[in-house]
Enzyme design. Structure first.
Site, PDB file in Angstrom:
ATOM      1  N   CYS A   1      11.228 -65.915  25.707  1.00 46.24           N
ATOM      2  CA  CYS A   1      12.402 -65.766  26.564  1.00 46.24           C
ATOM      3  C   CYS A   1      12.049 -66.112  28.007  1.00 46.24           C
ATOM      4  O   CYS A   1      11.064 -65.608  28.535  1.00 46.24           O
ATOM      5  CB  CYS A   1      12.893 -64.324  26.468  1.00 46.24           C
ATOM      6  SG  CYS A   1      14.174 -63.944  27.653  1.00 46.24           S
TER       7      CYS A   1
ATOM      8  N   CYS B   1      13.137 -59.321  33.433  1.00 52.89           N
ATOM      9  CA  CYS B   1      14.059 -58.447  32.695  1.00 52.89           C
ATOM     10  C   CYS B   1      13.390 -57.124  32.364  1.00 52.89           C
ATOM     11  O   CYS B   1      13.961 -56.062  32.561  1.00 52.89           O
ATOM     12  CB  CYS B   1      14.541 -59.132  31.429  1.00 52.89           C
ATOM     13  SG  CYS B   1      15.295 -58.036  30.228  1.00 52.89           S
TER      14      CYS B   1
ATOM     15  N   CYS C   1      11.459 -56.439  27.258  1.00 53.51           N
ATOM     16  CA  CYS C   1      10.486 -56.753  26.208  1.00 53.51           C
ATOM     17  C   CYS C   1       9.079 -56.716  26.791  1.00 53.51           C
ATOM     18  O   CYS C   1       8.569 -57.738  27.239  1.00 53.51           O
ATOM     19  CB  CYS C   1      10.731 -58.159  25.678  1.00 53.51           C
ATOM     20  SG  CYS C   1      12.226 -58.352  24.742  1.00 53.51           S
TER      21      CYS C   1
ATOM     22  N   CYS D   1      20.151 -63.187  25.145  1.00 51.71           N
ATOM     23  CA  CYS D   1      18.990 -62.338  24.906  1.00 51.71           C
ATOM     24  C   CYS D   1      18.501 -62.637  23.494  1.00 51.71           C
ATOM     25  O   CYS D   1      19.281 -62.621  22.542  1.00 51.71           O
ATOM     26  CB  CYS D   1      19.392 -60.880  25.018  1.00 51.71           C
ATOM     27  SG  CYS D   1      18.137 -59.755  24.412  1.00 51.71           S
TER      28      CYS D   1
ATOM     29  N   TYR E   1      18.395 -32.532  13.140  1.00 56.80           N
ATOM     30  CA  TYR E   1      18.613 -33.595  14.136  1.00 56.80           C
ATOM     31  C   TYR E   1      19.249 -34.789  13.413  1.00 56.80           C
ATOM     32  O   TYR E   1      18.753 -35.905  13.467  1.00 56.80           O
ATOM     33  CB  TYR E   1      17.304 -34.040  14.799  1.00 56.80           C
ATOM     34  CG  TYR E   1      16.423 -32.898  15.264  1.00 56.80           C
ATOM     35  CD1 TYR E   1      16.531 -32.418  16.565  1.00 56.80           C
ATOM     36  CD2 TYR E   1      15.495 -32.310  14.404  1.00 56.80           C
ATOM     37  CE1 TYR E   1      15.728 -31.367  16.994  1.00 56.80           C
ATOM     38  CE2 TYR E   1      14.693 -31.261  14.831  1.00 56.80           C
ATOM     39  CZ  TYR E   1      14.807 -30.797  16.123  1.00 56.80           C
ATOM     40  OH  TYR E   1      14.019 -29.771  16.540  1.00 56.80           O
TER      41      TYR E   1
ATOM     42  N   CYS F   1      10.102 -40.671  16.862  1.00 57.40           N
ATOM     43  CA  CYS F   1      10.128 -41.840  17.750  1.00 57.40           C
ATOM     44  C   CYS F   1       9.074 -41.686  18.836  1.00 57.40           C
ATOM     45  O   CYS F   1       9.023 -42.466  19.777  1.00 57.40           O
ATOM     46  CB  CYS F   1      11.518 -42.034  18.345  1.00 57.40           C
ATOM     47  SG  CYS F   1      12.154 -40.584  19.159  1.00 57.40           S
TER      48      CYS F   1
HETATM   49  N1  SAH Z   1      18.783 -39.499  12.086  1.00 55.87           N
HETATM   50  C1  SAH Z   1      19.805 -39.604  13.082  1.00 55.87           C
HETATM   51  C2  SAH Z   1      19.299 -39.941  14.460  1.00 55.87           C
HETATM   52  C3  SAH Z   1      18.403 -38.913  15.041  1.00 55.87           C
HETATM   53  S1  SAH Z   1      18.126 -39.156  16.753  1.00 55.87           S
HETATM   54  C4  SAH Z   1      20.797 -40.661  12.666  1.00 55.87           C
HETATM   55  O1  SAH Z   1      20.505 -41.443  11.811  1.00 55.87           O
HETATM   56  O2  SAH Z   1      21.867 -40.732  13.230  1.00 55.87           O
HETATM   57  C5  SAH Z   1      17.914 -37.479  17.265  1.00 55.87           C
HETATM   58  C6  SAH Z   1      19.181 -36.656  17.228  1.00 55.87           C
HETATM   59  O3  SAH Z   1      18.850 -35.316  17.607  1.00 55.87           O
HETATM   60  C7  SAH Z   1      20.251 -37.099  18.225  1.00 55.87           C
HETATM   61  O4  SAH Z   1      21.435 -37.325  17.505  1.00 55.87           O
HETATM   62  C8  SAH Z   1      20.408 -35.903  19.181  1.00 55.87           C
HETATM   63  O5  SAH Z   1      21.740 -35.709  19.596  1.00 55.87           O
HETATM   64  C9  SAH Z   1      19.936 -34.749  18.328  1.00 55.87           C
HETATM   65  N2  SAH Z   1      19.403 -33.558  19.006  1.00 55.87           N
HETATM   66  C10 SAH Z   1      18.743 -33.480  20.164  1.00 55.87           C
HETATM   67  N3  SAH Z   1      18.302 -32.231  20.382  1.00 55.87           N
HETATM   68  C11 SAH Z   1      18.703 -31.484  19.324  1.00 55.87           C
HETATM   69  C12 SAH Z   1      18.530 -30.106  18.961  1.00 55.87           C
HETATM   70  N4  SAH Z   1      17.875 -29.265  19.734  1.00 55.87           N
HETATM   71  N5  SAH Z   1      19.052 -29.701  17.795  1.00 55.87           N
HETATM   72  C13 SAH Z   1      19.715 -30.562  16.985  1.00 55.87           C
HETATM   73  N6  SAH Z   1      19.909 -31.868  17.276  1.00 55.87           N
HETATM   74  C14 SAH Z   1      19.403 -32.328  18.433  1.00 55.87           C
END
Ligand code: SAH
Length: 454
Positions: free
Chosen positions: A74, A80, A83, A162, A314, A411
Site C-alpha cells: 500500500c 496511515c 498496518c 485500502c 462476554y 484478543c
Molecule cells: N464473542 C463475541 C465478541 C466478544 S468481544 C461476539 O462474537 O460477538 C467482548 C465482549 O465483551 C464485548 O461485546 C463487550 O461488550 C463485552 N464485555 C465487556 N466487559 C464485559 C463484562 N464485564 N461482562 C460481560 N461482557 C462484557
C-alpha cells in the site's frame, strides 16, 4: 550504563516489535524503540529521547535490511499507520504473532511448556475486512478528499482503496464524491462543527455478496438522495442504503438514528451455518473468514456431543453462543451491552435456535449471582473477554462451578496468560493453545485455548 545524548547515532539490530508497532533493539542492554523497522533489520538511528532503561530513536538508514523485509503493497502504509506489519513478509508476521503468544504464556503465565497448535493464517491476507468507515474532508486546495486519519491525528490521508477493504469501496466513494461535487455538499469539519457529510460506512456480507452503504450526516436529511440511490444501485450487490444522523461534536462515528433510503435496512451474512442480520449500528466481526476458523476451533475445543450445558461469557451478539447451540443441549450467554443482547436474541430467532438464553450484565456479577441463587451448572464455559481479560470474581466462580472444559478466546495474550495462571493454580490444566490471525498486516492476534479440569 552507557549515557546517550539526544542526536547521538546508534547502530541497532531490531529483535522484537512493540505493542504499537515500533521495532525494538538493544545496545549494551539498553532498549530502543525505533519506528519503521522490522525484526531482523540492522539500522542506524538518531537518539531522540531517553528514559531510565529505554529510549526512542529515529531511523536514519537501514544498514542491512531484514531477510523478511518486503516492499509494502500500500502506498500510504507508512503515514496511515493502520498496518504496522506491512513491511514484514506474511509468513514472518505469523511467526512473530505465534512467538508473542508463546512468550506471554511462558513469561506472564509462568508455564514451562505451552501446547501450541499451528497458528491459523489467511491464504490471501488482503481485502479481508467486511467493514470500512471513510471520513470526508477538504485538502489544502479545497478539494474533497476521503481516506484515513494519519496515525492519531485528525488530518486525512487521501486513500480510496485500502487494501484491507473490499474492491467495491472505491466505486461507492467515487459515487458519493461525485454527488457531493454535483450538489455542493460540504464535508464535515471537526474544528468548526460545520459541513454536512461525515463518514461513509460500507459493509459487505462475504458469503451473500450483499453490500450496505450508510452515510453519516451532520444534519437531518441528505439532499437529492434519490439520485444518489440510483447511482449506488449500479454497484452489483447493493442491498441496503441509508443515512445516519450524527449532529454531535464527537469523534464517535455513528449517531443513534438511521433513516432508510433503499432496501430492508440490513444485510445478511453467514458464519458457518449460522445466519446474521447486520444493520448499520450492529456489531459484527470484521474478518468473517478468520472468525469462522476461530469460532470453529472454539467449538471443536468445547467437544460437544449434544447433551452439554454451556455458558458463553462476554457473548456480544452471540456469534459463539449460536455456533455452540447447534451442538449443545443448552447455551447461556452473558454480555454487558443490552443492544448486543437484542441482536443476539434476534439472531437466535432468525436461526430457529431455541436452546439459547441471554443475560444482560457483567459476567463477574451475573455468573456468581446465578451460581449462588440457582446453583447453575456448566459442562463447558467459553469466555471471549475484551483486552483486559476476565475479572477475578468471574474466574473464581468458574473454578467453583468446575466445568470439565474452559474454552478461552482472547484478543490479548498477556491477560490470557494471567488468567490461565489463575486457572492452573486452581485445578485446571492448559491442553491446547492456537493462534488465529484475524488482522493480517496489523499487530493484534487472537488466541483460542482449551483448559481442562486436571
Ligand atoms: N464473542 C463475541 C465478541 C466478544 S468481544 C461476539 O462474537 O460477538 C467482548 C465482549 O465483551 C464485548 O461485546 C463487550 O461488550 C463485552 N464485555 C465487556 N466487559 C464485559 C463484562 N464485564 N461482562 C460481560 N461482557 C462484557
Amino acid at each position: 550504563m552507557a549515557e546517550w545524548k539526544k542526536n547521538d547515532r546508534i547502530d541497532v539490530m531490531i529483535e522484537d516489535m512493540s505493542e504499537t508497532g515500533e521495532g525494538i533493539g538493544k545496545t549494551d542492554g539498553f532498549t530502543w524503540f525505533i519506528k519503521d523497522t522490522v525484526i531482523g533489520d540492522k539500522v542506524q538511528a538518531k537518539v531522540m529521547k531517553t528514559k531510565k532503561s529505554y529510549g526512542f530513536a529515529k531511523l536514519e538508514r537501514i544498514t542491512e535490511p531484514s531477510f523478511n523485509r518486503i516492499e509494502p503493497k500500500c502506498p500510504v502504509a507508512g503515514p496511515c499507520g493502520g498496518c504496522q506489519l506491512q513491511a514484514m513478509d506474511y509468513g514472518e508476521q505469523l511467526r512473530y504473532k505465534e512467538r508473542k503468544i508463546y512468550n506471554n504464556i511462558t513469561r506472564i503465565g509462568g508455564f514451562s511448556e505451552v501446547p501450541m497448535q499451528p497458528i491459523m493464517g489467511m491464504d490471501e491476507p488482503w481485502r479481508y475486512r467486511n467493514k470500512a468507515q471513510f471520513p470526508w474532508g477538504l485538502d489544502k486546495d479545497g478539494n474533497i478528499v476521503t481516506g484515513f486519519y494519519a496515525g492519531r491525528t485528525h488530518s486525512i490521508i487521501s486513500c480510496e482503496d485500502c487494501l484491507l477493504g473490499i474492491e467495491e469501496n472505491q466505486e461507492v466513494l467515487r459515487q458519493i464524491k461525485a454527488h457531493m461535487e454535483r450538489y455542493h455538499l460540504i464535508p464535515y469539519e471537526e474544528a468548526s462543527h460545520k459541513g454536512l457529510i461525515r463518514h461513509t460506512l460500507i459493509r459487505k456480507g462475504f458469503r451473500t455478496g450483499e453490500i450496505m452503504v450508510c452515510q453519516v450526516i451532520n444534519g437531518n436529511s441528505l439532499p437529492h438522495s434519490k439520485e444518489l440511490v440510483e447511482r449506488l444501485l449500479e454497484i452489483p450487490g447493493m442491498t441496503s442504503i441509508s443515512f445516519n444522523i450524527n449532529k454531535e461534536r464527537t469523534n464517535v462515528i455513528l449517531g443513534d438514528k438511521v433513516e432508510n433510503l433503499y432496501g430492508p435496512g440490513y444485510i445478511t451474512d453467514f458464519i458457518g451455518a449460522v445466519k446474521y442480520r447486520i444493520s448499520p449500528l450492529s456489531f459484527y466481526q470484521v474478518n468473517p473468514v478468520q472468525t469462522e476458523k476461530l469460532y470453529g476451533t472454539a467449538l471443536a475445543y468445547a467437544g460437544l456431543t449434544g447433551v452439554e450445558t454451556v455458558w458463553d461469557l462476554y457473548c456480544g451478539i452471540g456469534t459463539i453462543s449460536l455456533f455452540l447451540a447447534q451442538k449443545a443441549k443448552k447455551v447461556y450467554g452473558v454480555e454487558i451491552v443490552p443492544q448486543a443482547i437484542e441482536d443476539a436474541r434476534e439472531n437466535a430467532r432468525l436461526n430457529g435456535l431455541d436452546n439459547v438464553e441471554f443475560f444482560v450484565g457483567k459476567a463477574e456479577e451475573v455468573l456468581p449471582e446465578q451460581y449462588e441463587k440457582h446453583q447453575v451448572y456448566a459442562d463447558v464455559i467459553v469466555v471471549d473477554p475484551p483486552r483486559k481479560g476476565c475479572d477475578e470474581a468471574c474466574l473464581n466462580t468458574i473454578v467453583k462451578m468446575g466445568p470439565k472444559r474452559v474454552v478461552y478466546v482472547s484478543c490479548d495474550s498477556a491477560t490470557l496468560a494471567r488468567d490461565m495462571k489463575y486457572l492452573a493454580e486452581n485445578g485446571y490444566k492448559v491442553e491446547k493453545v492456537r493462534g488465529c490471525d484475524m488482522f493480517p498486516q496489523a499487530l493484534h492476534t487472537e488466541v483460542c485455548c482449551l483448559i481442562v479440569k486436571a
